[in-house]
Design a protein around this motif. Structure first.
Motif, PDB file in Angstrom:
ATOM      1  N   ASP A 188      -4.672 -11.814  -2.314  1.00 55.82           N
ATOM      2  CA  ASP A 188      -3.402 -11.164  -2.575  1.00 55.82           C
ATOM      3  C   ASP A 188      -3.550  -9.910  -3.422  1.00 55.82           C
ATOM      4  O   ASP A 188      -2.707  -9.033  -3.397  1.00 55.82           O
TER       5      ASP A 188
ATOM      6  N   SER B 265      -7.393  -0.672  -0.406  1.00 53.68           N
ATOM      7  CA  SER B 265      -6.744  -1.300   0.727  1.00 53.68           C
ATOM      8  C   SER B 265      -6.437  -2.713   0.308  1.00 53.68           C
ATOM      9  O   SER B 265      -7.054  -3.261  -0.581  1.00 53.68           O
ATOM     10  N   CYS B 266      -5.468  -3.283   0.951  1.00 55.14           N
ATOM     11  CA  CYS B 266      -5.154  -4.663   0.638  1.00 55.14           C
ATOM     12  C   CYS B 266      -6.300  -5.516   1.122  1.00 55.14           C
ATOM     13  O   CYS B 266      -6.590  -5.563   2.303  1.00 55.14           O
ATOM     14  N   GLY B 267      -6.961  -6.169   0.251  1.00 55.87           N
ATOM     15  CA  GLY B 267      -8.105  -6.970   0.639  1.00 55.87           C
ATOM     16  C   GLY B 267      -7.704  -8.301   1.196  1.00 55.87           C
ATOM     17  O   GLY B 267      -6.570  -8.500   1.619  1.00 55.87           O
ATOM     18  N   LYS B 268      -8.667  -9.218   1.194  1.00 58.59           N
ATOM     19  CA  LYS B 268      -8.435 -10.511   1.798  1.00 58.59           C
ATOM     20  C   LYS B 268      -7.469 -11.356   0.978  1.00 58.59           C
ATOM     21  O   LYS B 268      -6.683 -12.103   1.493  1.00 58.59           O
TER      22      LYS B 268
ATOM     23  N   LEU C 255       0.818  -1.202   0.000  1.00 66.74           N
ATOM     24  CA  LEU C 255       0.000   0.000   0.000  1.00 66.74           C
ATOM     25  C   LEU C 255       0.858   1.261   0.000  1.00 66.74           C
ATOM     26  O   LEU C 255       0.588   2.231  -0.716  1.00 66.74           O
TER      27      LEU C 255
ATOM     28  N   CYS D 104      -0.996  -7.318  -4.342  1.00 65.25           N
ATOM     29  CA  CYS D 104      -0.179  -6.591  -3.374  1.00 65.25           C
ATOM     30  C   CYS D 104       1.130  -7.308  -3.097  1.00 65.25           C
ATOM     31  O   CYS D 104       1.965  -6.815  -2.371  1.00 65.25           O
TER      32      CYS D 104
ATOM     33  N   TRP E 153       0.073 -12.828   2.997  1.00 69.50           N
ATOM     34  CA  TRP E 153      -1.158 -12.292   3.584  1.00 69.50           C
ATOM     35  C   TRP E 153      -1.503 -12.977   4.892  1.00 69.50           C
ATOM     36  O   TRP E 153      -1.909 -12.342   5.856  1.00 69.50           O
TER      37      TRP E 153
END
Lengths: 699, 44, 77
Positions: free
Chosen positions: B40, B35-38, A70, B43, A409
């Motif tokens: 990948d 926003s970085c979601g659930k 981000l 990102c 993640w």
């Protein structure tokens, strides 16, 4: 006059970009957030020659324009959007003389966007030490740019840089790499489909999902046709692009840079032999942590005692000197004690950020990441989780944001979820005041019991975080690619100015951010404690006087009885009474109950709340601590804050999720309400159960 | 007279405090679009 | 047999011969992990993971798992 140049500072992490920013702007800087996202936005103003002013943005550090987080995304979004009000007239790429090769990769990418670009080669003072010599003229010619050789440590070259910025219109904008070279066939097709667009821009848009201003929505859709290449094909092209760029850079450096390896000294290797050693590495790390806690607990107690006393006498002075009335009471009993509860934090916050910023600045933090990765992975975390967990000892909010550089993640999510367990500085005043009430002052083997208890609470926090991570790692079913890349930067002595600015900035934002909330809550609490419904409250005086009429009390004692009767029947007293059955098994009375409830807005409110409540409850001036020590448990008749209830309270605060701001940040970072809700429910019920067991066993 | 002024000030302070908290915790909850979601989502 | 970076010993250096670009993050490539570049193993963490490398002048640490996707030719050791 009047014209302002937009300057963007761009560079790899660890190049001293922030030092250059500080050197250019001095104290004329402000830190905010990019709209909608919590990426720190640093901007400042710099006076240039001939009365020109520059508006300087310090963009987040990035290794390339292919964003992988981000923070990095902010850089590319700004550079692609010509309509952004911050779109740079000139880009200043900051590089580090020792890592010129890698730093130039980003430079060539930015140059290819055809933005006027200046290259800053920072840390010039280390050239002789590293046996590096540069032919600036040749480099300028090969790279088609102007170069400023800067040393922020020795304070040289900044004026050259200012001159270059002033004359940015003279900078050439030819690209370094013709994108067509990557794959002639593919790129020719791309260009003919969008004849008006810069080829490299198109390529950036294809390889990452960023929109830019002057490509209309329709065209972006049309771009999708060019994504027909599979992901792995695109990646192969990106690899080819990178190779091409390095070929260009190697050719350039061959002409413009010579490195005499015989003259180069390498402190890094020697230090790393110890600091990343299998045994000594951990010993050093543990010593540093110990020193940190010593500073936070011991060294800051002197200014804290002073602040505590200062606010007590301020309350007194206000009462004596302002005209009598409800508003004066609000100031003396609500606002001043509430503010005292936050100002008292400053020494500890400052120490924490001092240590964290020194560890970051010296490059030591990366070694910790390296040392801890294997261990942390066993719990489903990454070595990079150590940084959030350590910064979590200051505040969970920046800590949650610091997880952004974790590549996987799953590891990132687990880190976000468990970080609020670490003992943040908002818990500290709660701990400190309760410890000083219930833990004896004695020493064992030279270590004070109180200091040991505090250390133990920190360990419990870390333990809970790691344990929760272990469980989450087993429970969460997320498929996971575990990438992990961390740069091991050279060791540097921290620059005083950088450290000082970080400490001031972080302390300021904490005090003002949390301070406003605490102030507002103390006003409301005071109001709820000073007013009440019905006859019980309004006729308190008459009721109490008749109650004690036979006992011949002196007026002062009578006044105290009246005040405490009033408090019990005020709005807040009634609320506290209502929840009392729930918290009684934990050993708390309704006053603590109120403090706990208000703590769900922010933990640091606890001490302020008790201060407000007790200040309302009696009239004589005293410090908060003494007043708490005098409280008696209405049922057991023992001191309210005894060993059992104190430990129970400490454990409750150690585990409960009592911070709305953290929940909001978690929501933003995970893009879902699911995770903050889980955090709130799981942490708080765990806290309740543990506190319950602790009190029932110890009482 | 003096008491009235003091009471007015108290109520003003209270209203300001409540307004501030409401704004702080309920108003700014405009969901961020990026926003970085659930998953990948590019990102990584 | 192909030698991967994961087999390099401390103090040894090698030349990267091939990287499996699907398994390697772009970021690592951009930091210089490309065919033809020199790599040296500077230090290993306990349990020999992660690896502290000097690739093409960049000092960085990666996990052993990632290192298995990088083919090398050992030059000294």
């Amino acid at each position: 006059m009047g014209k302002q140049i937009n300057v963007a500072l761009i560079g790899n992490p660890n190049t001293g970009k922030t030092s250059v920013f500080n050197a250019l702007t001095g104290l004329n800087q402000k830190v905010g957030n990019y709209p909608g996202i919590t990426v720190e936005k640093k901007e400042g103003v710099c006076k240039l020659p001939r009365g020109v002013k520059a508006h300087i943005i310090d963009l987040p550090g990035t290794y390339s324009l292919n964003a992988s987080s981000l923070d990095e995304n902010v850089v590319i979004e700004l550079l692609l959007n010509k309509n952004d009000k911050d779109f740079p007239d000139v880009a200043v790429v900051v590089s580090d003389v020792e890592n010129l090769k890698r730093n130039l990769l980003l430079f060539t990418q930015i140059k290819d966007l055809e933005i006027p670009t200046i290259l800053v080669i920072n840390m010039a003072d280390r050239m002789a030490y590293k046996g590096i010599s540069l032919d600036i003229d040749v480099l300028e010619k090969e790279l088609n740019t102007k170069i400023a050789l800067v040393s922020t440590r020795k304070k040289t070259g900044i004026d050259d840089l200012k001159n270059l910025i002033t004359n940015f219109r003279d900078l050439p904008t030819q690209p370094c790499l013709n994108a067509r070279e990557i794959d002639p066939d593919y790129f020719t097709r791309l260009q003919s489909a969008f004849p008006n667009q810069l080829l490299y821009k198109l390529w950036l848009v294809i390889t990452q999902d960023v929109n830019f201003g002057n490509v209309s929505r329709k065209e972006v859709d049309a771009l999708d046709d060019f994504k027909t290449k599979s992901k792995s094909d695109l990646k192969r092209l990106q690899q080819k692009e990178t190779i091409k760029r390095y070929q260009f850079i190697n050719n350039t450096l061959k002409k413009g840079q010579t490195i005499d390896l015989a003259a180069a000294k390498d402190l890094r290797i020697k230090l790393d032999r110890i600091l990343t050693h299998k045994v000594w590495g951990y010993v050093v790390f543990f010593m540093i942590l110990l020193l940190m806690f010593q500073a936070i607990y011991d060294w800051s107690s002197i200014p804290m005692d002073f602040i505590d006393g200062l606010f007590a006498s301020m309350s007194e002075w206000t009462k004596d000197h302002l005209p009598q009335g409800q508003f004066t009471n609000l100031i003396a009993e609500g606002i001043i004690p509430g503010l005292g509860g936050i100002v008292i934090f400053i020494p500890q916050i400052a120490f924490l950020f001092l240590f964290i910023s020194i560890l970051e600045e010296t490059g030591y933090m990366s070694r910790v990441v390296f040392l801890m990765d294997r261990i942390m992975r066993r719990f489903g975390l990454s070595g990079k989780s150590v940084v959030p967990l350590i910064s979590g000892t200051a505040c969970a909010i920046p800590a949650v944001m610091a997880t952004r550089n974790i590549e996987s993640w799953k590891e990132r999510l687990i880190t976000i979820l468990v970080t609020p367990f670490t003992t943040c500085s908002a818990r500290l005043p709660v701990y400190l005041i309760i410890i000083s009430l219930v833990i004896p002052k004695g020493r064992f083997l030279g270590l004070g019991y109180q200091a040991m208890t505090l250390m133990l609470l920190y360990l419990i926090g870390f333990g809970a975080a790691i344990g929760a991570a272990y469980i989450l790692n087993k429970v969460l079913k997320i498929k996971n690619r575990s990438f992990f890349v961390v740069e091991m930067p050279n060791y540097k002595l921290p620059l005083f100015k950088n450290v000082a600015l970080t400490v001031i900035e972080k302390t300021k934002s904490f005090v003002f951010g949390a301070g406003k909330i605490i102030l507002a809550i103390s006003i409301i609490l005071w109001f709820l404690a000073s007013y009440g419904p019905g006859d019980d409250f309004n006729n308190a005086e008459a009721i109490v006087t008749s109650q004690y009429s036979k006992e011949n009390l002196d007026t002062e004692t009578l006044q105290q009885h009246i005040a405490s009767y009033k408090l019990e029947h005020s709005f807040i007293g009634l609320t506290g009474r209502a929840i009392e059955p729930l918290i009684q098994p934990l050993g708390y009375d309704w006053k603590i109950g109120i403090a706990i409830v208000s703590s769900f807005a922010a933990r640091e409110v606890f001490v302020g709340t008790l201060a407000t409540i007790y200040s309302v409850g009696s009239d004589e001036e005293d410090t908060i601590k003494n007043r708490m020590a005098g409280e008696v448990n209405p049922i057991l008749g023992t001191p309210l804050f005894n060993f059992a209830s104190g430990i129970s309270l400490l454990l409750f605060y150690a585990f409960a999720m009592q911070c709305m701001s953290t929940l909001a940040v978690v929501k933003r970072e995970t893009n879902s309400w699911k995770w903050p809700t889980l955090q709130l429910a799981a942490m708080s019920s765990f806290a309740y159960i543990v506190a319950l067991i602790a009190f029932q066993v110890l009482k | 007279m003096n008491t009235i002024i003091q009471n007015i000030l108290v109520v003003t302070a209270l209203v300001l405090a409540v307004a501030f908290l409401v704004k702080k915790f309920f108003w700014t909850k405009k969901a961020s679009t990026k926003s970085c979601g659930k998953d990948d989502c590019g990102c990584h | 047999m192909q030698v991967t970076l994961a087999q390099l010993k401390r103090g040894q250096s090698a030349i990267i011969t091939d990287v499996s670009s699907i398994h390697i993050p772009l970021k690592l490539l951009e930091m210089g992990c490309l065919p033809g570049n020199m790599v040296e193993l500077v230090q290993v963490a306990p349990f020999s993971d992660p690896l502290y490398l000097n690739i093409n002048g960049s000092h960085l640490a990666i996990r052993k798992e990632t290192a298995t996707h990088i083919l090398i030719e050992i030059t000294n050791g």
